[in-house]
Scaffold this motif. Structure first.
Motif, PDB file in Angstrom:
ATOM      1  N   UNK A  26      27.933  26.254 -38.658  1.00 54.45           N
ATOM      2  CA  UNK A  26      28.874  26.682 -39.507  1.00 54.45           C
ATOM      3  C   UNK A  26      28.941  25.694 -40.602  1.00 54.45           C
ATOM      4  N   UNK A  27      28.145  24.847 -40.327  1.00 52.48           N
ATOM      5  CA  UNK A  27      27.984  23.248 -41.542  1.00 52.48           C
ATOM      6  C   UNK A  27      27.416  24.102 -42.568  1.00 52.48           C
ATOM      7  N   UNK A  52      18.701  31.325 -37.948  1.00 51.05           N
ATOM      8  CA  UNK A  52      18.822  30.961 -36.695  1.00 51.05           C
ATOM      9  C   UNK A  52      18.491  32.190 -36.258  1.00 51.05           C
ATOM     10  N   UNK A  53      18.036  32.326 -34.478  1.00 45.09           N
ATOM     11  CA  UNK A  53      18.257  33.894 -33.857  1.00 45.09           C
ATOM     12  C   UNK A  53      19.662  33.337 -33.554  1.00 45.09           C
ATOM     13  N   UNK A  63      27.368  34.483 -36.351  1.00 41.66           N
ATOM     14  CA  UNK A  63      27.524  35.132 -37.574  1.00 41.66           C
ATOM     15  C   UNK A  63      28.720  35.316 -37.975  1.00 41.66           C
ATOM     16  N   UNK A  64      29.870  35.378 -37.506  1.00 43.14           N
ATOM     17  CA  UNK A  64      31.433  35.617 -37.864  1.00 43.14           C
ATOM     18  C   UNK A  64      31.205  34.368 -38.351  1.00 43.14           C
ATOM     19  N   UNK A  67      30.401  34.195 -41.862  1.00 43.70           N
ATOM     20  CA  UNK A  67      30.663  35.190 -42.946  1.00 43.70           C
ATOM     21  C   UNK A  67      32.427  35.024 -42.962  1.00 43.70           C
ATOM     22  N   UNK A  68      33.037  34.501 -42.071  1.00 43.13           N
ATOM     23  CA  UNK A  68      34.396  33.770 -42.246  1.00 43.13           C
ATOM     24  C   UNK A  68      34.384  33.263 -43.439  1.00 43.13           C
ATOM     25  N   UNK A  69      33.083  31.518 -43.275  1.00 45.45           N
ATOM     26  CA  UNK A  69      32.749  31.352 -44.379  1.00 45.45           C
ATOM     27  C   UNK A  69      32.783  31.726 -46.384  1.00 45.45           C
ATOM     28  N   UNK A  70      31.937  32.677 -46.042  1.00 47.33           N
ATOM     29  CA  UNK A  70      31.859  33.779 -47.447  1.00 47.33           C
ATOM     30  C   UNK A  70      32.931  34.267 -47.608  1.00 47.33           C
ATOM     31  N   UNK A  71      33.743  34.793 -46.627  1.00 44.19           N
ATOM     32  CA  UNK A  71      35.171  35.379 -46.881  1.00 44.19           C
ATOM     33  C   UNK A  71      36.420  34.339 -47.296  1.00 44.19           C
TER      34      UNK A  71
END
Length: 124
Positions: A26-27, A52-53, A63-64, A67-71
């Motif tokens: 996340x960082x 990353x894998x 992934x969630x 994606x949440x950071x971008x959203x």
């Protein structure tokens, strides 16, 4: 090679180079969003090899989180490259990619030209 800012289909886009800093957690996603915002980007184009894998193993929830950071910051994310081997290994990932590609926040595309075309259709 450094990340670049490009104007694609009238949109300011941060394009991460294939040998750029990988996104492992996340960082890293927050740092990428911050770089994009600092440089005035509305979208980030991220080569699949920079993820990353764990991103492609949905059970890790990476992934969630990414994606949440971008959203949260209203920045689009386009993952560019061949991820067929990941999709072939996971029905859940296949569904996630299909649903993401229906939206306007996260896309999985084969190359930058496909991104440019998709972005242009969003602007039309």
């Amino acid at each position: 090679m450094a990340d670049t800012i490009e104007e694609l289909a009238g949109t300011c886009v941060l394009v991460r180079s294939g040998d750029g800093t990988p996104v492992h957690d996340e960082r890293d996603a927050t740092d990428l969003v911050g770089e994009g915002m600092f440089r005035g980007a509305e979208w980030v184009v991220l080569p699949a090899e920079c993820l990353s894998e764990d991103f492609f193993r949905l059970r890790t929830r990476l992934a969630g989180a990414v994606v949440q950071k971008f959203a949260n910051y209203r920045m689009g994310l386009a993952v560019i490259g061949d991820i067929a081997h990941h999709i072939d290994a996971s029905d859940s990932l296949r569904d996630f990619v299909r649903e993401s590609n229906r939206g306007t926040q996260l896309w999985f595309l084969s190359d930058t030209e496909a991104f440019r075309t998709r972005l242009a259709s969003l602007r039309a």
